[in-house]
Design a protein around this motif. Sequence first.
Motif, mmCIF file in Angstrom:
data_model
loop_
_atom_site.group_PDB
_atom_site.id
_atom_site.type_symbol
_atom_site.label_atom_id
_atom_site.label_comp_id
_atom_site.label_asym_id
_atom_site.label_seq_id
_atom_site.Cartn_x
_atom_site.Cartn_y
_atom_site.Cartn_z
ATOM 1 N N HIS A 1 -3.326 6.377 -63.808
ATOM 2 C CA HIS A 1 -3.912 5.156 -63.273
ATOM 3 C C HIS A 1 -2.919 4.385 -62.406
ATOM 4 O O HIS A 1 -3.313 3.748 -61.428
ATOM 5 C CB HIS A 1 -4.423 4.287 -64.412
ATOM 6 C CG HIS A 1 -5.638 4.864 -65.076
ATOM 7 N ND1 HIS A 1 -6.316 4.234 -66.095
ATOM 8 C CD2 HIS A 1 -6.310 6.029 -64.856
ATOM 9 C CE1 HIS A 1 -7.349 4.969 -66.476
ATOM 10 N NE2 HIS A 1 -7.344 6.066 -65.747
ATOM 11 N N GLU B 1 -15.840 4.283 -65.789
ATOM 12 C CA GLU B 1 -16.229 5.362 -66.702
ATOM 13 C C GLU B 1 -15.342 5.417 -67.939
ATOM 14 O O GLU B 1 -15.827 5.464 -69.066
ATOM 15 C CB GLU B 1 -16.176 6.703 -65.960
ATOM 16 C CG GLU B 1 -17.144 6.803 -64.795
ATOM 17 C CD GLU B 1 -17.071 8.146 -64.112
ATOM 18 O OE1 GLU B 1 -16.483 9.080 -64.693
ATOM 19 O OE2 GLU B 1 -17.597 8.279 -62.991
ATOM 20 N N ALA B 2 -14.019 5.402 -67.717
ATOM 21 C CA ALA B 2 -13.102 5.606 -68.833
ATOM 22 C C ALA B 2 -13.152 4.474 -69.845
ATOM 23 O O ALA B 2 -13.191 4.711 -71.060
ATOM 24 C CB ALA B 2 -11.675 5.774 -68.303
ATOM 25 N N ASP B 3 -13.179 3.231 -69.371
ATOM 26 C CA ASP B 3 -13.098 2.111 -70.300
ATOM 27 C C ASP B 3 -14.381 1.898 -71.086
ATOM 28 O O ASP B 3 -14.355 1.310 -72.171
ATOM 29 C CB ASP B 3 -12.706 0.839 -69.544
ATOM 30 C CG ASP B 3 -11.264 0.909 -69.045
ATOM 31 O OD1 ASP B 3 -10.566 1.861 -69.422
ATOM 32 O OD2 ASP B 3 -10.853 0.026 -68.279
ATOM 33 N N GLU C 1 -12.686 4.921 -61.708
ATOM 34 C CA GLU C 1 -12.161 5.590 -62.901
ATOM 35 C C GLU C 1 -12.262 4.674 -64.117
ATOM 36 O O GLU C 1 -12.615 5.114 -65.217
ATOM 37 C CB GLU C 1 -10.704 5.986 -62.673
ATOM 38 C CG GLU C 1 -9.995 6.590 -63.868
ATOM 39 C CD GLU C 1 -10.390 8.026 -64.137
ATOM 40 O OE1 GLU C 1 -10.035 8.541 -65.226
ATOM 41 O OE2 GLU C 1 -11.056 8.637 -63.291
ATOM 42 N N HIS C 2 -11.999 3.388 -63.934
ATOM 43 C CA HIS C 2 -12.052 2.457 -65.056
ATOM 44 C C HIS C 2 -13.481 2.153 -65.494
ATOM 45 O O HIS C 2 -13.720 1.850 -66.666
ATOM 46 C CB HIS C 2 -11.331 1.155 -64.688
ATOM 47 C CG HIS C 2 -9.839 1.269 -64.751
ATOM 48 N ND1 HIS C 2 -9.102 1.880 -63.773
ATOM 49 C CD2 HIS C 2 -8.941 0.855 -65.687
ATOM 50 C CE1 HIS C 2 -7.820 1.838 -64.102
ATOM 51 N NE2 HIS C 2 -7.699 1.224 -65.249
ATOM 52 N N HIS D 1 -13.500 4.086 -73.868
ATOM 53 C CA HIS D 1 -12.365 3.554 -74.624
ATOM 54 C C HIS D 1 -12.742 2.353 -75.479
ATOM 55 O O HIS D 1 -12.082 2.083 -76.491
ATOM 56 C CB HIS D 1 -11.256 3.134 -73.658
ATOM 57 C CG HIS D 1 -10.599 4.287 -72.963
ATOM 58 N ND1 HIS D 1 -9.727 4.117 -71.909
ATOM 59 C CD2 HIS D 1 -10.689 5.622 -73.163
ATOM 60 C CE1 HIS D 1 -9.305 5.294 -71.502
ATOM 61 N NE2 HIS D 1 -9.880 6.229 -72.233
ATOM 62 N N ASP E 1 -5.563 9.180 -71.395
ATOM 63 C CA ASP E 1 -6.407 8.994 -70.211
ATOM 64 C C ASP E 1 -5.712 8.103 -69.187
ATOM 65 O O ASP E 1 -5.828 8.329 -67.973
ATOM 66 C CB ASP E 1 -7.751 8.373 -70.604
ATOM 67 C CG ASP E 1 -8.686 9.379 -71.265
ATOM 68 O OD1 ASP E 1 -8.413 10.587 -71.170
ATOM 69 O OD2 ASP E 1 -9.679 8.946 -71.873
#
Length: 337
Positions: free
Chosen positions: A184, A272-274, A269-270, A277, A173
């Motif tokens: 990123h 949602e992604a983190d 983006e972070h 994660h 990701d």
Amino acid sequence: MRLPEPRGPLSDALARDLSTRTTLSPDTVELGERSAADPADALLDDDLQLSLAIAYELHYRGFDGVSDDWEWDPALLGLRAGLERRHLAGLRELVGPVAVTDEPVDRQITALIDADDSPSLSSFMAKRGSLDQWREYLTLRSVYHLKEADPHTFAIPRLSGRTKAAMVEIQADEYGGGSAARMHSELFAGLMRDLDLDAGYGALWDEAPAAAFASVNTMSLFGLHRRWRGAALGHLTAVEMTSSEPSRRYSSGLRRLGYDERTTVFYDEHVEADAVHEQIASVDMCGSLVAGEPELTADVLFGAAASLAMDGLAARHLLGAWEAGRSALYRDRALAA
């Protein structure tokens, strides 16, 4: 990437040797030994941190006019090892003792995060950060975010099984899931360009303060040494577990200044992604690592604590400078001096 401007005798000698010689000069070796033995705080030592960053960068993209043969030069690796010992000593002093309990490792990392009392830089940037302060903050963070994921990725070959699979899932990701435009590091470069900063790789090294290099040097040390594979995973996990809400605040701060989703996409983006994660990193990655190698639990926690401590060091540096009414950047400080 060009070699950065030196910040002291060691970084000056090291840069000169890399660009003009095929081995380290005796004077450079002596300067390295002196620096390694210096009892002063390593994490705020501009000369040491830049020298260590230069040595590590040979494992990343290297420098213009510097031979790739330097990457594994025995004398340079010896010099680097001495600087690493001093850096680690400073890091241990900053972090302090980290207790290991019988709790699952994900809960122990959560407890470290809950106990962290570092100032909230993201809250300041959301509510009060000016455009100039945003540019200084991004300059500091560019030392890491333009190579985002790379320091941690060095640890992947040192892992196996579910631990490796979980880390690869996270890192995929970070690299945009196969899309170069969604990496990123590229999203961060776009953010820099929107704020009129040079987004070239390493372009702002001459302006970044020691705290910026100390943070990335910690990641590089953990990632490049099999001995510190547990710390590399703990560090990555703390990053993932503490990124989502601060990223939401950073995005809010940019919107307050009039920027839209084209600019805030890096932080969006972070958010949602983190959030996803977090569980993968703490439970699947670190949990499976210490299940197979329980002796690495202390290293995992040290890595997580180091991540929190380095973020706190950077926050205190930035906020302290701004509160005093001065720039937090190295070049501005050097010119003022």
